[in-house]
Write a protein that holds these residues in place. Sequence first.
Motif, PDB file in Angstrom:
ATOM      1  N   ASN A  47       0.832  -1.207   0.000  1.00  0.00           N
ATOM      2  CA  ASN A  47       0.000   0.000   0.000  1.00  0.00           C
ATOM      3  C   ASN A  47       0.866   1.257   0.000  1.00  0.00           C
ATOM      4  O   ASN A  47       0.637   2.193   0.763  1.00  0.00           O
ATOM      5  CB  ASN A  47      -0.922  -0.027   1.230  1.00  0.00           C
ATOM      6  CG  ASN A  47      -2.107   0.917   1.105  1.00  0.00           C
ATOM      7  OD1 ASN A  47      -2.405   1.434   0.036  1.00  0.00           O
ATOM      8  ND2 ASN A  47      -2.792   1.154   2.214  1.00  0.00           N
ATOM      9  N   ASP A  71       2.092   1.167   4.003  1.00  0.00           N
ATOM     10  CA  ASP A  71       2.011   0.244   5.120  1.00  0.00           C
ATOM     11  C   ASP A  71       3.430   0.034   5.661  1.00  0.00           C
ATOM     12  O   ASP A  71       4.383   0.661   5.187  1.00  0.00           O
ATOM     13  CB  ASP A  71       1.352  -1.076   4.702  1.00  0.00           C
ATOM     14  CG  ASP A  71       1.823  -1.594   3.340  1.00  0.00           C
ATOM     15  OD1 ASP A  71       2.529  -0.856   2.628  1.00  0.00           O
ATOM     16  OD2 ASP A  71       1.475  -2.733   2.983  1.00  0.00           O
ATOM     17  N   LYS A 194      -3.570   2.327   6.394  1.00  0.00           N
ATOM     18  CA  LYS A 194      -4.945   2.627   5.996  1.00  0.00           C
ATOM     19  C   LYS A 194      -5.722   3.492   6.982  1.00  0.00           C
ATOM     20  O   LYS A 194      -6.568   4.263   6.560  1.00  0.00           O
ATOM     21  CB  LYS A 194      -5.725   1.325   5.758  1.00  0.00           C
ATOM     22  CG  LYS A 194      -5.943   0.478   7.009  1.00  0.00           C
ATOM     23  CD  LYS A 194      -6.655  -0.833   6.696  1.00  0.00           C
ATOM     24  CE  LYS A 194      -6.956  -1.628   7.963  1.00  0.00           C
ATOM     25  NZ  LYS A 194      -8.046  -1.025   8.768  1.00  0.00           N
ATOM     26  N   GLY A 198      -4.253   6.754   6.774  1.00  0.00           N
ATOM     27  CA  GLY A 198      -5.370   7.264   5.982  1.00  0.00           C
ATOM     28  C   GLY A 198      -5.882   8.594   6.488  1.00  0.00           C
ATOM     29  O   GLY A 198      -6.191   9.498   5.693  1.00  0.00           O
ATOM     30  N   SER A 222      -7.206   2.213  -0.243  1.00  0.00           N
ATOM     31  CA  SER A 222      -6.493   1.167   0.490  1.00  0.00           C
ATOM     32  C   SER A 222      -7.177  -0.181   0.341  1.00  0.00           C
ATOM     33  O   SER A 222      -6.516  -1.229   0.345  1.00  0.00           O
ATOM     34  CB  SER A 222      -6.386   1.535   1.977  1.00  0.00           C
ATOM     35  OG  SER A 222      -5.427   2.539   2.194  1.00  0.00           O
ATOM     36  N   ARG A 226      -5.002  -3.396  -0.780  1.00  0.00           N
ATOM     37  CA  ARG A 226      -4.776  -4.396   0.240  1.00  0.00           C
ATOM     38  C   ARG A 226      -5.598  -5.668   0.045  1.00  0.00           C
ATOM     39  O   ARG A 226      -5.395  -6.657   0.768  1.00  0.00           O
ATOM     40  CB  ARG A 226      -5.108  -3.808   1.624  1.00  0.00           C
ATOM     41  CG  ARG A 226      -4.179  -2.671   2.065  1.00  0.00           C
ATOM     42  CD  ARG A 226      -4.161  -2.560   3.582  1.00  0.00           C
ATOM     43  NE  ARG A 226      -3.805  -3.828   4.178  1.00  0.00           N
ATOM     44  CZ  ARG A 226      -2.554  -4.262   4.342  1.00  0.00           C
ATOM     45  NH1 ARG A 226      -1.537  -3.514   3.941  1.00  0.00           N
ATOM     46  NH2 ARG A 226      -2.314  -5.427   4.880  1.00  0.00           N
TER      47      ARG A 226
END
Length: 300
Positions: A47, A71, A194, A198, A222, A226
């Motif tokens: 990600n 990530d 995320k 995020g 995401s 993912r």
Amino acid sequence: MPLSRRALLAATGAAALFPVLPTEASARPRPRSAEAIRQIPLQGAVNVRDLGGYVTYDGGRVRYGRAYRSDHLAKLTEADLTALAGLGLGTVVDLRIPAEVGYDGADRLPAGPVPVARPVTDNGLFGQLMAAIGSRDPVRQEEMLGGGRAAAFMCEVYRTFVTDAANRAAFAATLRDLADPRRGPLLFHCTSGKDRTGWTSWLLLTLLGVPESSARADYLASNAFRAANDARVREGLKQAGLMQDPELIVPLQEVRNAYLDTALDQVRASYGSLFRYVSVGLGLELRELAALRERLVAGA
């Protein structure tokens, strides 16, 4: 609607710098396709993205090569390290708590970027997930995660992005780092890239003047990046006999409009407006917001 850069720098009425929080009419935009987002393909992380390319309200464009989200980077291969070195990163901000770092490992980084540990609490999410899986008990797992409880727990995590003072300080410090040219290109990440990542990304894009529909689509992307990895995790849990119903963890693996909306609702409840959350809750000053746009937006 955000003002132009010139008006931004001259502004004395700070509330004019911020769009209003999304209304019900704008809260469910059509997501921008994941293919339109500039992914950094790596083998050990799924990600990783450049936040550049988004068009702002006033005709500018977020610069490529300045801000990255991802990530965790603990499983990078040698090829990944070479690819990451090519980004010329100056700083890597790790938003994971120590328990997550202990479980997945510290970031693997090429020479050059300065690692910054800046934990944002997950409100017990990691411990909750480990306890549920480790029990191997389908009844207990259903009691902990079923019936909407996992999604409700995620909403509580998002509330802490607004209510927890240490979390606010971490988000503010990361935004200040992004505005500081001495930091060089900056990558920030959590475990899955995320939720904490995020929220940071949504804040950054919004403060840069990116429309709500694009900022939210970046947040929701995401799920696409993912999906395959998360499905393998669920299948692995089932094959190992750890969970009879691994679908119980889907709400913990996904991002959802409802999670972001919970944070925005808390912004309204705690501060009344996004401006007050940023200026009072995060303590960011006009000059810092101007520096953020100056560094990250071209052509405004």
